[in-house]
Design a protein around this motif. Structure first.
Motif, PDB file in Angstrom:
ATOM      1  N   ASP A 169      47.495  64.621  97.207  1.00 33.17           N
ATOM      2  CA  ASP A 169      47.823  63.342  97.814  1.00 33.17           C
ATOM      3  C   ASP A 169      48.283  63.511  99.250  1.00 33.17           C
ATOM      4  N   ASP A 170      49.573  63.515  99.428  1.00 37.72           N
ATOM      5  CA  ASP A 170      50.118  63.468 100.774  1.00 37.72           C
ATOM      6  C   ASP A 170      50.106  64.817 101.507  1.00 37.72           C
TER       7      ASP A 170
ATOM      8  N   GLU B 100      57.358  55.214  91.438  1.00 37.11           N
ATOM      9  CA  GLU B 100      56.202  56.099  91.520  1.00 37.11           C
ATOM     10  C   GLU B 100      55.087  55.665  90.561  1.00 37.11           C
TER      11      GLU B 100
ATOM     12  N   SER C 113      51.297  63.426  93.058  1.00 36.67           N
ATOM     13  CA  SER C 113      52.365  62.724  93.750  1.00 36.67           C
ATOM     14  C   SER C 113      53.594  62.619  92.847  1.00 36.67           C
TER      15      SER C 113
ATOM     16  N   HIS D 171      55.331  65.973  92.758  1.00 38.38           N
ATOM     17  CA  HIS D 171      56.148  66.198  93.948  1.00 38.38           C
ATOM     18  C   HIS D 171      57.484  65.481  93.821  1.00 38.38           C
ATOM     19  N   THR D 172      57.408  64.248  93.378  1.00 39.54           N
ATOM     20  CA  THR D 172      58.642  63.476  93.234  1.00 39.54           C
ATOM     21  C   THR D 172      59.589  64.164  92.261  1.00 39.54           C
TER      22      THR D 172
END
Length: 790
Positions: A497-498, A661, A524, A527-528
């Motif tokens: 993703d990012d 999220e 994502s 990651h969170t």
DNA sequence: ACTGATTGGGTCTAGACAGCATGTC
DNA sequence: CTAGACCCAATCAGT
């Protein structure tokens, strides 16, 4: 070695140490310097407690700073972080700056970038790595205190992985590991490519012995007569004996209840040896403790303290703990009865240490299991205060000749156990594998395995395939929960993703190996989870729970949800309570999120119920039940309550992020539940408590007087406000915080609230059993609180 | 008959890190 | 498979 001979330290450092009364280095310190501590060499120092480990660290860090570098000091406990910080802040006199960062100690990452020395807990460092703090790559020296804790099942792997990551990040960084004396310091040194200083040397003599009958037999063959009078316990005789020589004692026991009971009894001994002056000091101290909180625990503690005796365990509030520790160091308190908390924590030395209980309940062993040699040695190491006591004594208690011999063999003559990595356990790997992938330390399965090869586990493992097998299980778990994505196909880097975490690209490149290998990337969500510092299993539980909710979850539902995650330390279900909470479960089953396990799966159902108990505790807290009733009803200490609330706050904060999220529609419900736990109030007070200086008690009083939100504060009759809030000063501050134009209370007369009729809207009126036990202004009908009627 | 000591059965058992954004009665 | 301290209640002995 004289400190004048030291070189490479910042100018002024030597003078500073001399000012502290240090002229000569202790032998282990000198050895460390010879091994290159001040020249950036890696070092493992396995030396006893209180034999100057901190000095070794200080010399290493200061010389690293002098060379233009930056140092990190890793501690295992928050309490130690603040202790070290105070010590290192002294260096500011010669221009070396220190910063601290722990979970609750405020400080942003960039601010730390400017400090020469940073003190942090291992978890915090781990978290900094996960969040990609830039300054970490500036480190030239890292000190790991109490590194033997790598052996700890829960927290050891974090330290181990963090050290490995820091080393990968800064290959040339100096590593200094400080350890208690352990069985295999050489293995740790091998792992860290470090020189080893391994010694039993202590600055003050330590005599170890066993008390049996009327005699205390020491390891050097000497004997001391310590008669037990009448029906008193052995520890009482030992405490009195040393007290008459002006020495304090520390008694280690194996449960909180025992600590409290022992403190009460030993008070009977110490109270006979007090001067009038000490009595007043102790009375003041007792008063302070009572003021801190009015729970049963506080009362008991205060009562014991008046006699010069205290107990110490994790059920105490942090204020109480500090009060007790300080008073003991000042010699106001003569004896502390403690659970093992104290052995690992801050420095509280005593002339005589009595290890009363050497067995402890251990469910995994099915009963009482003997303490580790290492643990007992740590406790015994608390004996003797350098400069204050002529020597220290550590005593074990035996009730038979055989036991006496056993204790000598088992603990006094014995070497401590070796430190063993616990990394291969699944829960530990779950967390760290995700973090390693998410922060870019490994992007392929091979890279991951290669990284894991750099851990102590790998260097100790005799079972080569094991790590790989567990890793695969964990990867499978992470993938099926949507935390990572695996792609064994193309090599085109389809970032999840990012893109994230540019900070560690170099490390990642380093770890990468081969194109044909399976690619790993965090989603994502992954990651969170990694950034939030959640156990992936907790995250999965929360995500599923939220996803399953068809209607707005209630506070209880959310509290039970976070209570059943592995990140929440569980509240034990007492016998009889399974029935009680089973009933509550049927009553409110609809509120709970996710599927309850069947009643026939006994173990899982019990877990479910104990999570319900914890959830109910939180709900009670969030409906303004006061502290005393809670500690009473759930039989916990004030510190436990605080701990539960803190953890819940943290987990609900994380849940809020997760909800966002996964686009859950319940984000607001989660936030509200979190705010209620944070302030300990019902929904109707949420607005009021957002005003500064207004907590749960004041908010409720204001509300009952008809002031229901901050806006009302701006228009309300000042007389009423003054009556409700009592103090003029507080009333002014609060009105000011609420944004009132003319907060002044000058000349305002107290005035009772206009409306005494309505009790305000019923709180939680959907649950009839719920609104009892709220702290009201009058508290007159306390007796109506429906205790234990769930 | 009352009180204090003794005995027996039942119960229960250590610890505490992290995110994030600011401040109790 | 393994313990032991504490609490409370019941019983007992002594006055």
């Amino acid at each position: 070695m004289n400190i004048e001979e030291l070189s490479g330290l910042p100018p002024g450092a030597v003078d500073h140490f001399r000012g502290e009364g240090i002229e000569e280095l202790y032998p282990p310190q000198a050895e460390a310097v010879e091994a290159g501590a001040t020249e950036g060499e890696n070092l493992v120092a396995a030396v006893p407690t209180a034999s100057g480990k901190t000095m070794i660290a200080a010399l290493s860090m200061l010389s690293a700073v002098q060379r233009g570098g930056k140092a990190l000091y890793i501690v295992p406990l928050r309490a130690l972080a603040s202790e070290k910080k105070e010590e290192f802040e002294e260096y500011e006199r010669f221009g070396v700056t220190t910063g601290v960062t722990t979970g609750n100690y405020e400080s942003t990452s960039d601010w730390l970038a400017t400090k020469d020395i940073v003190v942090a807990t291992s978890e915090k460092v781990d978290s900094l790595v996960r969040n990609g703090a830039d300054w970490l790559s500036d480190l030239t020296c890292v000190v790991s205190d109490e590194v033997h804790l790598i052996d700890d099942r829960n927290r050891g792997p974090t330290l181990e992985v963090t050290l490995a990551k820091l080393r990968q990040l800064n290959p040339r960084m100096q590593v200094v590991a400080l350890s208690a004396t352990v069985g295999n310091a050489d293995e740790i040194a091998d792992w860290l490519d470090a020189a080893l200083v391994d010694t039993d040397w202590r600055p003050i003599d330590l005599q170890m012995g066993v008390h049996y009958g009327n005699a205390l037999n020491f390891d050097d063959g000497s004997t001391r007569e310590v008669p037990v009078e009448g029906s008193e316990k052995q520890e009482a005789a030992l405490v009195r004996d040393i007290l008459r020589e002006g020495g304090s004692s520390l008694v280690f026991v194996n449960s909180r209840r025992n600590a409290e009971a022992a403190a009460r009894r030993l008070g009977g001994v110490s109270k006979n040896e007090l001067t009038a002056e000490e009595r007043t000091e102790l009375a003041d101290l007792a008063e302070e403790i009572r003021d801190d909180s009015d729970t049963e625990t506080s009362k008991d503690l205060a009562d014991a303290v008046e006699h010069g005796s205290a107990f110490h365990h994790a059920g105490l509030s942090s204020t109480q703990r500090t009060l007790v520790e300080d008073a003991f160091r000042d010699r106001t308190l003569k004896v502390i009865s403690a659970t093992p908390t104290l052995a690992a924590g801050v420095n509280t030395p005593a002339r005589r240490v009595i290890v009363r209980d050497w067995r402890r309940f251990d469910p995994s062993a099915g009963g009482m299991a003997p303490l580790d040699v290492l643990e007992v040695h740590q406790m015994m190491g608390r004996a003797g205060r350098p400069g204050l006591d002529p020597y220290g004594e550590a005593v074990l208690l035996a009730t038979s000749h055989d036991e006496s011999e056993e204790l000598f063999d088992r603990y006094i003559w014995a070497d401590p156990e070796p430190v063993r990595s616990k990394l291969a356990a699944e829960p530990a790997l779950r967390t760290h594998v995700l973090a390693t992938i998410a922060s870019g330390f490994a992007r392929t399965r091979d890279g991951l395995l290669e990284f894991l090869e750099a851990t102590l586990y790998a260097s100790q493992s005799s079972e080569p395939g094991r790590l790989e097998t567990v890793t695969d299980t964990v990867l499978q778990y992470l993938e099926s929960n949507d935390f990572i994505e695996r792609d064994s196909g193309g090599s085109d880097s389809a970032e999840a993703d990012d893109g994230a975490d540019g900070a560690f690209t170099s490390a990642a490149t380093l770890a990468e190996s081969g194109d044909r290998d399976e690619e790993l990337a965090a989603t994502s969500l992954g990651h969170t989870v990694s950034r939030l510092y959640l156990d992936p299993m907790s995250a999965a539980e929360i995500v599923h729970g939220l996803a399953d909710a068809d209607e707005r979850p209630t506070a209880l539902g959310l509290y039970q949800l976070v209570s059943r995650t592995p990140d929440m330390y569980e509240l034990y279900l007492r016998s009889g309570e399974d029935e009680q909470f089973g009933e509550l479960f049927y009553e409110r089953e609809a509120e709970l999120l996710g599927d309850a396990p069947s009643e026939f799966e006994e173990e899982r159902f019990e877990d479910w119920l104990s999570a319900l108990k914890t959830g109910k505790l939180l709900e009670d807290w969030a409906t303004e039940t006061d502290e005393e009733q809670l500690t009473d009803r759930y039989e916990i200490g004030p510190g436990d309550l605080r701990g539960k609330v803190d953890t819940a706050e943290w987990l609900l904060g994380a849940a809020e992020s997760l909800a966002a999220e996964i686009d859950s529609e319940w984000t607001v419900a989660v936030r509200e539940a979190r705010a209620r736990v944070e302030h300990g109030v019902s929904e109707d007070l949420l607005e009021l408590v957002s005003v500064g200086e207004v907590g749960r008690k004041r908010a409720r009083r204001l509300y009952d007087a008809g002031i229901e939100e901050p806006a009302d504060l701006r228009t309300a009759d000042k007389g009423v406000v003054l009556t409700v809030l009592k103090g003029e000063k507080t009333a002014e501050t609060i009105l000011e915080n609420a944004g009132r134009e003319d907060p002044s209370m000058d000349g305002v007369e107290p005035k009772s609230a206009g409306r005494t009729d309505g009790d305000g809207p019923a709180i939680g009126s959907d649950d009839a059993d719920e609104d009892a036990a709220r702290t009201e202004t009058g508290d007159a009908d306390d007796s109506q609180s429906s205790l234990g009627d769930f």
